[in-house]
Design an enzyme around this catalytic site. Structure first.
Site, PDB file in Angstrom:
ATOM      1  N   ARG A   3       0.866  -1.180  -0.061  1.00 47.39           N
ATOM      2  CA  ARG A   3       0.037   0.000  -0.042  1.00 47.39           C
ATOM      3  C   ARG A   3       0.821   1.031  -0.111  1.00 47.39           C
ATOM      4  O   ARG A   3       0.851   1.892  -0.754  1.00 47.39           O
ATOM      5  CB  ARG A   3      -0.972  -0.233   1.136  1.00 47.39           C
ATOM      6  CG  ARG A   3      -1.898   1.071   1.204  1.00 47.39           C
ATOM      7  CD  ARG A   3      -1.738   2.305   1.451  1.00 47.39           C
ATOM      8  NE  ARG A   3      -1.207   2.558   2.808  1.00 47.39           N
ATOM      9  CZ  ARG A   3      -0.364   3.472   3.514  1.00 47.39           C
ATOM     10  NH1 ARG A   3      -0.341   4.750   2.820  1.00 47.39           N
ATOM     11  NH2 ARG A   3      -0.074   3.489   4.723  1.00 47.39           N
ATOM     12  N   ASP A   4       1.583   1.488   0.990  1.00 48.47           N
ATOM     13  CA  ASP A   4       2.320   2.809   1.228  1.00 48.47           C
ATOM     14  C   ASP A   4       3.528   2.758  -0.037  1.00 48.47           C
ATOM     15  O   ASP A   4       3.877   3.890  -0.312  1.00 48.47           O
ATOM     16  CB  ASP A   4       2.834   2.939   2.671  1.00 48.47           C
ATOM     17  CG  ASP A   4       3.039   4.477   2.990  1.00 48.47           C
ATOM     18  OD1 ASP A   4       3.076   5.333   2.129  1.00 48.47           O
ATOM     19  OD2 ASP A   4       3.547   4.819   4.193  1.00 48.47           O
TER      20      ASP A   4
ATOM     21  N   HIS B 122       5.452   4.565  12.498  1.00 53.39           N
ATOM     22  CA  HIS B 122       5.516   4.308  11.016  1.00 53.39           C
ATOM     23  C   HIS B 122       6.374   5.295  10.532  1.00 53.39           C
ATOM     24  O   HIS B 122       6.080   6.539  10.489  1.00 53.39           O
ATOM     25  CB  HIS B 122       4.162   4.646  10.649  1.00 53.39           C
ATOM     26  CG  HIS B 122       3.699   4.678   9.132  1.00 53.39           C
ATOM     27  ND1 HIS B 122       3.256   3.729   8.457  1.00 53.39           N
ATOM     28  CD2 HIS B 122       4.204   5.657   8.230  1.00 53.39           C
ATOM     29  CE1 HIS B 122       3.110   3.891   7.365  1.00 53.39           C
ATOM     30  NE2 HIS B 122       3.681   5.313   7.101  1.00 53.39           N
TER      31      HIS B 122
ATOM     32  N   HIS C 181       9.223   6.790   7.950  1.00 51.16           N
ATOM     33  CA  HIS C 181       9.513   6.958   6.633  1.00 51.16           C
ATOM     34  C   HIS C 181      11.022   7.200   6.808  1.00 51.16           C
ATOM     35  O   HIS C 181      11.567   7.971   7.809  1.00 51.16           O
ATOM     36  CB  HIS C 181       8.864   7.916   5.774  1.00 51.16           C
ATOM     37  CG  HIS C 181       7.501   7.534   5.286  1.00 51.16           C
ATOM     38  ND1 HIS C 181       7.431   7.317   4.067  1.00 51.16           N
ATOM     39  CD2 HIS C 181       6.217   7.241   6.202  1.00 51.16           C
ATOM     40  CE1 HIS C 181       6.075   6.769   3.865  1.00 51.16           C
ATOM     41  NE2 HIS C 181       5.449   6.735   5.196  1.00 51.16           N
TER      42      HIS C 181
ATOM     43  N   CYS D  57      11.035   8.171  -3.661  1.00 50.43           N
ATOM     44  CA  CYS D  57      10.684   9.036  -4.826  1.00 50.43           C
ATOM     45  C   CYS D  57      11.242   8.384  -6.281  1.00 50.43           C
ATOM     46  O   CYS D  57      12.112   8.024  -6.289  1.00 50.43           O
ATOM     47  CB  CYS D  57      11.321  10.410  -5.018  1.00 50.43           C
ATOM     48  SG  CYS D  57      11.034  11.400  -6.460  1.00 50.43           S
TER      49      CYS D  57
ATOM     50  N   ASN E 124       9.605   4.336   2.753  1.00 52.66           N
ATOM     51  CA  ASN E 124       9.344   3.737   4.155  1.00 52.66           C
ATOM     52  C   ASN E 124      10.521   2.992   4.593  1.00 52.66           C
ATOM     53  O   ASN E 124      11.264   2.373   3.905  1.00 52.66           O
ATOM     54  CB  ASN E 124       8.089   2.581   3.817  1.00 52.66           C
ATOM     55  CG  ASN E 124       6.944   3.231   3.871  1.00 52.66           C
ATOM     56  OD1 ASN E 124       6.391   3.643   2.527  1.00 52.66           O
ATOM     57  ND2 ASN E 124       6.082   3.442   4.690  1.00 52.66           N
TER      58      ASN E 124
HETATM   59  P1  HMG Z   1     -13.177  14.400  -1.890  1.00 57.37           P
HETATM   60  O1  HMG Z   1     -12.827  14.856  -3.182  1.00 57.37           O
HETATM   61  O2  HMG Z   1     -12.927  15.606  -0.768  1.00 57.37           O
HETATM   62  O3  HMG Z   1     -14.593  13.526  -1.639  1.00 57.37           O
HETATM   63  O4  HMG Z   1     -12.072  13.387  -1.877  1.00 57.37           O
HETATM   64  P2  HMG Z   1     -15.903  13.727  -2.307  1.00 57.37           P
HETATM   65  O5  HMG Z   1     -16.661  13.152  -1.274  1.00 57.37           O
HETATM   66  O6  HMG Z   1     -16.281  15.169  -2.620  1.00 57.37           O
HETATM   67  O7  HMG Z   1     -15.926  12.783  -3.517  1.00 57.37           O
HETATM   68  C1  HMG Z   1     -15.379  13.121  -4.772  1.00 57.37           C
HETATM   69  C2  HMG Z   1     -15.223  12.002  -5.590  1.00 57.37           C
HETATM   70  O8  HMG Z   1     -14.447  11.024  -5.072  1.00 57.37           O
HETATM   71  C3  HMG Z   1     -16.689  11.378  -5.818  1.00 57.37           C
HETATM   72  O9  HMG Z   1     -16.578  11.004  -7.357  1.00 57.37           O
HETATM   73  C4  HMG Z   1     -16.918  10.597  -4.891  1.00 57.37           C
HETATM   74  O10 HMG Z   1     -17.656   9.362  -5.104  1.00 57.37           O
HETATM   75  C5  HMG Z   1     -15.551   9.761  -4.794  1.00 57.37           C
HETATM   76  P3  HMG Z   1     -16.869  11.807  -8.564  1.00 57.37           P
HETATM   77  O11 HMG Z   1     -18.372  12.290  -8.135  1.00 57.37           O
HETATM   78  O12 HMG Z   1     -15.834  12.895  -8.579  1.00 57.37           O
HETATM   79  O13 HMG Z   1     -16.605  10.754  -9.607  1.00 57.37           O
HETATM   80  N1  HMG Z   1     -15.030   9.218  -3.593  1.00 57.37           N
HETATM   81  C6  HMG Z   1     -14.539   7.721  -3.620  1.00 57.37           C
HETATM   82  N2  HMG Z   1     -14.336   6.995  -4.418  1.00 57.37           N
HETATM   83  C7  HMG Z   1     -13.717   5.997  -3.967  1.00 57.37           C
HETATM   84  N3  HMG Z   1     -13.516   5.546  -2.642  1.00 57.37           N
HETATM   85  C8  HMG Z   1     -13.918   6.285  -1.865  1.00 57.37           C
HETATM   86  C9  HMG Z   1     -14.440   7.522  -2.360  1.00 57.37           C
HETATM   87  N4  HMG Z   1     -14.842   8.805  -1.479  1.00 57.37           N
HETATM   88  C10 HMG Z   1     -15.205   9.514  -2.465  1.00 57.37           C
HETATM   89  N5  HMG Z   1     -13.726   5.990  -0.425  1.00 57.37           N
HETATM   90  C11 HMG Z   1     -10.983  11.504  -0.619  1.00 57.37           C
HETATM   91  C12 HMG Z   1     -12.012  12.595  -0.246  1.00 57.37           C
HETATM   92  C13 HMG Z   1     -10.744  10.905   0.942  1.00 57.37           C
HETATM   93  C14 HMG Z   1     -11.966  10.391  -1.356  1.00 57.37           C
HETATM   94  C15 HMG Z   1      -9.796  11.708  -1.147  1.00 57.37           C
HETATM   95  O14 HMG Z   1      -9.368  12.798  -0.589  1.00 57.37           O
HETATM   96  C16 HMG Z   1      -9.060  10.708  -1.373  1.00 57.37           C
HETATM   97  O15 HMG Z   1      -9.409   9.755  -1.847  1.00 57.37           O
HETATM   98  N6  HMG Z   1      -7.733  10.739  -0.980  1.00 57.37           N
HETATM   99  C17 HMG Z   1      -6.616   9.902  -0.971  1.00 57.37           C
HETATM  100  C18 HMG Z   1      -5.953   9.894   0.292  1.00 57.37           C
HETATM  101  C19 HMG Z   1      -4.869   8.765   0.355  1.00 57.37           C
HETATM  102  O16 HMG Z   1      -5.080   7.655   0.047  1.00 57.37           O
HETATM  103  N7  HMG Z   1      -3.755   9.170   0.510  1.00 57.37           N
HETATM  104  C20 HMG Z   1      -2.678   8.367   0.678  1.00 57.37           C
HETATM  105  C21 HMG Z   1      -2.478   7.467   1.925  1.00 57.37           C
HETATM  106  S1  HMG Z   1      -2.335   8.303   3.361  1.00 57.37           S
HETATM  107  C22 HMG Z   1      -0.426   7.969   3.735  1.00 57.37           C
HETATM  108  O17 HMG Z   1       0.258   7.529   3.055  1.00 57.37           O
HETATM  109  C23 HMG Z   1      -0.114   8.231   5.015  1.00 57.37           C
HETATM  110  C24 HMG Z   1       0.352   7.123   5.947  1.00 57.37           C
HETATM  111  O18 HMG Z   1       1.272   6.217   5.180  1.00 57.37           O
HETATM  112  C25 HMG Z   1       0.890   7.305   7.232  1.00 57.37           C
HETATM  113  C26 HMG Z   1       2.037   8.307   6.972  1.00 57.37           C
HETATM  114  O19 HMG Z   1       3.203   8.036   6.432  1.00 57.37           O
HETATM  115  O20 HMG Z   1       1.944   9.508   7.731  1.00 57.37           O
HETATM  116  C27 HMG Z   1      -1.170   6.384   6.165  1.00 57.37           C
HETATM  117 MG    MG Z   2       3.372   6.437   4.973  1.00 56.57          MG
END
Ligand code: HMG
Ligand code: MG
Length: 286
Positions: free
Chosen positions: A12-13, A205, A207, A238, A247
């Site tokens: 995933r990450d 967690h 990086h 990157c 990570n």
């Molecule tokens: P948004 O645009 O604010 O949401 O995104 P919305 O509710 O207005 O929806 C917009 C569109 O997204 C709509 O579709 C929704 O249906 C769809 P459209 O009408 O445009 O076709 N939608 C979805 N589709 C699939 N699955 C869903 C979903 N929700 C809405 N669950 C949202 C909000 C959260 C969806 C968006 O901001 C997003 O997907 N962000 C991605 C976040 C992400 O995955 N980031 C990476 C992981 S976090 C990380 O890496 C950190 C971590 O490793 C820890 C660390 O290192 O710190 C965990």
């Molecule tokens: Mg992370």
């Protein structure tokens, strides 16, 4: 002998940071190799918007190929994601993770909402998971540094961790998202966080962008943490800077832990094979 729980986050990450989309078959093969190495908690994808993170599309197809055994986790940001997860669940071996940030800047960039709104969106996901008997973890990003706001005050991190924990997650994973933290600042952050949540309910967690991840894990172990996230092959760096660390590498964490006398349940030789496979996926997406 003390046991350390590892959460493998490479599929995933790691893969979410690849420039191209890795195929479902390759994602599944990597997860199976990691499971074969003895990893019992493997994050396999995300139910997020495919417009935001196309690399994690088809997580349902990945889930469909995975036999029961380890606990497979997926990121779920909102109820839309929960519904996707619930429909894709084929057996009871899955967990979900909600994710929020310690800073408003990262929350906006990552989730398109404020920290308070992200907690409001996480709350029904946590409730649904608990009602369904699915274990649920929570991430807090930017626990020492934020790409938008710089250094983050420990009290600010502790506040968000406490609010997330109060919603009912089993474990909070402390995300050192951009690899700028050093042991002194990680220790100060842990001191503040452990005032509100016990070490048993915390994971690290880290990086490795700044090359300090293993040192940061070492101080976290001293503070009492026994759960860490890592990505085989150090995926997540990157893609445009070959060799740049992402990570912290699972194989480096396992080597450090075994050397220090901790048990992990991981077979280092089989993990080396999985790490080779992970590194081989770099730059191979379409
Ligand atoms: P948004 O645009 O604010 O949401 O995104 P919305 O509710 O207005 O929806 C917009 C569109 O997204 C709509 O579709 C929704 O249906 C769809 P459209 O009408 O445009 O076709 N939608 C979805 N589709 C699939 N699955 C869903 C979903 N929700 C809405 N669950 C949202 C909000 C959260 C969806 C968006 O901001 C997003 O997907 N962000 C991605 C976040 C992400 O995955 N980031 C990476 C992981 S976090 C990380 O890496 C950190 C971590 O490793 C820890 C660390 O290192 O710190 C965990
Ligand atoms: Mg992370």
């Amino acid at each position: 002998m003390s046991f350390v729980t590892l959460h493998e986050v490479g599929p995933r990450d790691g893969l979410q940071n690849e420039p191209g989309v890795i195929s479902v078959a390759q994602r599944v093969a990597l997860v199976r190799a990691l499971a074969d190495a003895g990893l019992r908690h493997i994050e396999v994808g995300s139910f997020v918007s495919p417009k935001w993170v196309p690399q994690m599309a088809q997580t349902d197809a990945v889930m469909a190929e995975l036999a029961p055994g380890p606990e497979y986790a997926v990121l779920v940001p909102n109820m839309r994601g929960w519904d996707g997860f619930a429909a894709a669940q084929k057996h009871g071996g899955y967990a979900v993770a909600v994710f929020v940030a310690a800073t408003e800047g990262f929350s906006r960039a990552n989730l398109n909402c404020s920290v308070a709104e992200s907690l409001e969106r996480a709350a029904p996901v946590i409730a649904a998971a608990k009602a369904a008997g699915v274990s649920v973890r929570g991430y807090v990003s930017c626990v020492t540094d934020c790409p938008y706001e710089g250094q983050v005050a420990p009290a600010q991190v502790a506040d968000v961790v406490a609010r997330l924990f109060a919603l009912g997650v089993g474990e909070v994973s402390l995300g050192e998202t951009i690899g700028k933290g050093d042991p002194a600042r990680v220790s100060a952050m842990l001191d503040a966080v452990m005032q509100v949540v016990p070490a048993e309910a915390l994971a690290g967690h880290f990086h490795d962008t700044g090359g300090r991840a293993l040192d940061n894990i070492a101080v976290s172990l001293e503070a009492g943490l026994r759960s860490f996230d890592a990505a085989a092959g150090g995926l997540g760096g990157c893609p445009y800077a070959p060799g740049a660390p992402g990570n912290v590498a699972t194989e480096a964490v396992v080597a450090m832990l075994h050397e220090a006398g901790y048990e992990t349940g991981v077979d280092a030789e089989k993990l080396a094979l999985a790490a080779d496979m992970a590194r081989g996926l770099r730059g191979k997406g379409q």
